[in-house]
Design a protein around this motif. Sequence first.
Motif, short mmCIF file in Angstrom:
data_model
loop_
_atom_site.label_atom_id
_atom_site.label_comp_id
_atom_site.label_asym_id
_atom_site.label_seq_id
_atom_site.Cartn_x
_atom_site.Cartn_y
_atom_site.Cartn_z
N CYS A 181 -58.31 56.15 12.45
CA CYS A 181 -57.62 56.83 13.55
C CYS A 181 -56.96 58.13 13.06
O CYS A 181 -56.67 59.02 13.85
N ASN A 182 -56.70 58.20 11.77
CA ASN A 182 -56.13 59.43 11.20
C ASN A 182 -57.21 60.34 10.63
O ASN A 182 -56.91 61.34 9.98
N GLY A 183 -58.45 59.95 10.82
CA GLY A 183 -59.57 60.78 10.36
C GLY A 183 -59.86 60.64 8.87
O GLY A 183 -60.69 61.36 8.32
N ILE A 184 -59.12 59.69 8.21
CA ILE A 184 -59.28 59.57 6.75
C ILE A 184 -60.40 58.59 6.41
O ILE A 184 -60.23 57.37 6.46
N ILE A 185 -61.54 59.16 6.12
CA ILE A 185 -62.74 58.40 5.78
C ILE A 185 -63.68 59.42 5.13
O ILE A 185 -63.57 60.63 5.40
N GLU A 186 -64.60 58.93 4.29
CA GLU A 186 -65.53 59.83 3.62
C GLU A 186 -66.18 60.77 4.66
O GLU A 186 -66.77 60.30 5.64
N PHE A 187 -66.02 62.08 4.45
CA PHE A 187 -66.54 63.17 5.30
C PHE A 187 -65.81 63.32 6.65
O PHE A 187 -66.23 64.08 7.51
N GLY A 188 -64.70 62.55 6.84
CA GLY A 188 -63.93 62.69 8.07
C GLY A 188 -63.12 63.97 8.09
O GLY A 188 -63.11 64.71 7.12
N PRO A 189 -62.42 64.25 9.18
CA PRO A 189 -62.37 63.45 10.40
C PRO A 189 -63.70 63.44 11.15
O PRO A 189 -64.36 64.47 11.23
N TRP A 190 -64.04 62.27 11.70
CA TRP A 190 -65.31 62.14 12.40
C TRP A 190 -65.36 63.01 13.64
O TRP A 190 -66.41 63.52 14.02
N TRP A 191 -64.21 63.23 14.30
CA TRP A 191 -64.25 64.01 15.55
C TRP A 191 -64.60 65.47 15.29
O TRP A 191 -65.42 66.05 16.01
N SER A 192 -64.01 66.06 14.23
CA SER A 192 -64.33 67.48 13.99
C SER A 192 -65.76 67.64 13.48
O SER A 192 -66.43 68.64 13.76
N HIS A 193 -66.25 66.62 12.76
CA HIS A 193 -67.64 66.63 12.29
C HIS A 193 -68.57 66.72 13.50
O HIS A 193 -69.46 67.59 13.58
N MET A 194 -68.35 65.83 14.46
CA MET A 194 -69.24 65.78 15.64
C MET A 194 -69.10 67.04 16.49
O MET A 194 -70.10 67.63 16.90
N VAL A 195 -67.85 67.44 16.73
CA VAL A 195 -67.63 68.60 17.60
C VAL A 195 -68.20 69.88 16.97
O VAL A 195 -68.75 70.74 17.67
N GLY A 196 -68.11 69.98 15.64
CA GLY A 196 -68.64 71.17 14.95
C GLY A 196 -70.13 71.36 15.24
O GLY A 196 -70.58 72.44 15.61
N TYR A 197 -70.90 70.28 15.06
CA TYR A 197 -72.35 70.38 15.31
C TYR A 197 -72.64 70.46 16.80
O TYR A 197 -73.59 71.12 17.22
N TRP A 198 -71.84 69.77 17.61
CA TRP A 198 -72.04 69.80 19.07
C TRP A 198 -71.95 71.22 19.60
O TRP A 198 -72.83 71.71 20.32
N LYS A 199 -70.87 71.92 19.18
CA LYS A 199 -70.66 73.29 19.67
C LYS A 199 -71.80 74.19 19.24
O LYS A 199 -72.27 75.05 20.00
N GLU A 200 -72.24 74.00 18.01
CA GLU A 200 -73.33 74.84 17.50
C GLU A 200 -74.62 74.56 18.25
O GLU A 200 -75.42 75.47 18.51
N SER A 201 -74.82 73.30 18.65
CA SER A 201 -76.05 72.96 19.40
C SER A 201 -76.03 73.61 20.78
O SER A 201 -77.07 73.94 21.34
N LEU A 202 -74.81 73.78 21.33
CA LEU A 202 -74.71 74.44 22.64
C LEU A 202 -74.93 75.95 22.49
O LEU A 202 -75.60 76.58 23.30
#
Length: 315
Positions: A181-202
């Motif tokens: 929930c704090n984004g602390i995980i290998e390669f996290g935060p998961w939300w910014s990871h997903m949003v980064g590629y999502w925005k680029e795909s748009l």
Amino acid sequence: MEGPQENAEDELILSSLPREMGWAIPDLYLFQQFWCPSILIKEVNIFQKQFEAKDSDIFVASFPKSGTTWLKAITFAIVNRQCFSSIHNHPLLTSNPHQLVPAVEFMYRGDIHCPTTEPRVFGTHTPFPSLPNSIIESKCKIIYICRNPFDIFVSAWTFFDKIKLEPLSTLKIEEAFEKYCNGIIEFGPWWSHMVGYWKESLAKPNKVLFLKYEDLKDDANFQVKKIADFLGFPFTQEEENNQVIESIIKLCSFEKMKNSEVNKSGIIYQFLEKKYFFRKGETRDWVNYFSPSMTEKLCKIIEEKFGGSGLSFMI
Ligand code: PPS
């Protein structure tokens, strides 16, 4: 080989970064705004500075436990289907997808080698903003696979526990959830990871294709065609009539891969047992692990982090 001076410089850089305990890797450093496993910081650095992308390269990008192994297999099978048309002698029956499609972060560690045939297909867990310029500037293509954060959590919690390095001990589900929930995980935060590629795909739909694990499960035929079209390897009518798409789906199916001798034993990336990449391969397994309060908390985080981005999940 680095000399003592470079090692001292590396140590100095690391000591200035925020540090947390990882799930599988003892130390994670907040490097370029993501939690990079200590053992990969040097590799990510080399990747950023030295990697020369070719226009024909293909990158399978993902947050860990989102369906990387599956998408690597499918992508490899699509682009190499002229060379390995028979399902009986296919490299995916004798090699794990991570050996055929190496993760760039591990490519500089020794046991994984750069593909020698083109198009070269690579995997990466590196967040979009940290990719080397040559990937951004060349005509190479990126396919991102995203999975709902509930199933990622369960998949990560079970997987990381099996592969954890000394001196880490088992994380209780509540402890892992707090970190997640704090984004602390290998390669996290998961939300910014997903949003980064999502925005680029748009912004660049011809450069980045954004897929969801759940959609691939739901209609593999449609998604495989979409991947092939995006990569510039569309299926001909004759191939469709000859059930080529169906044989790729079958070759890369969870059951086929999990039960393949090559994936039942042995290690890759020097410490990862191949069998652990295949657990249940289902959607919604999270309902067997989440309490009502965990569900409520994660729903709130998703709303907060993804609200307004246009990216949503079927929960
Ligand atoms: S990793 O470590 O990041 O490469 O892991 P990743 O491959 O991204 O995710 C592992 C989860 O994907 C499931 N899996 C599959 N699902 C469907 N089809 C195929 N062929 C397949 N191969 C692996 C794997 O079981 C993990 O999910 P869970 O929910 O843990 O079963």
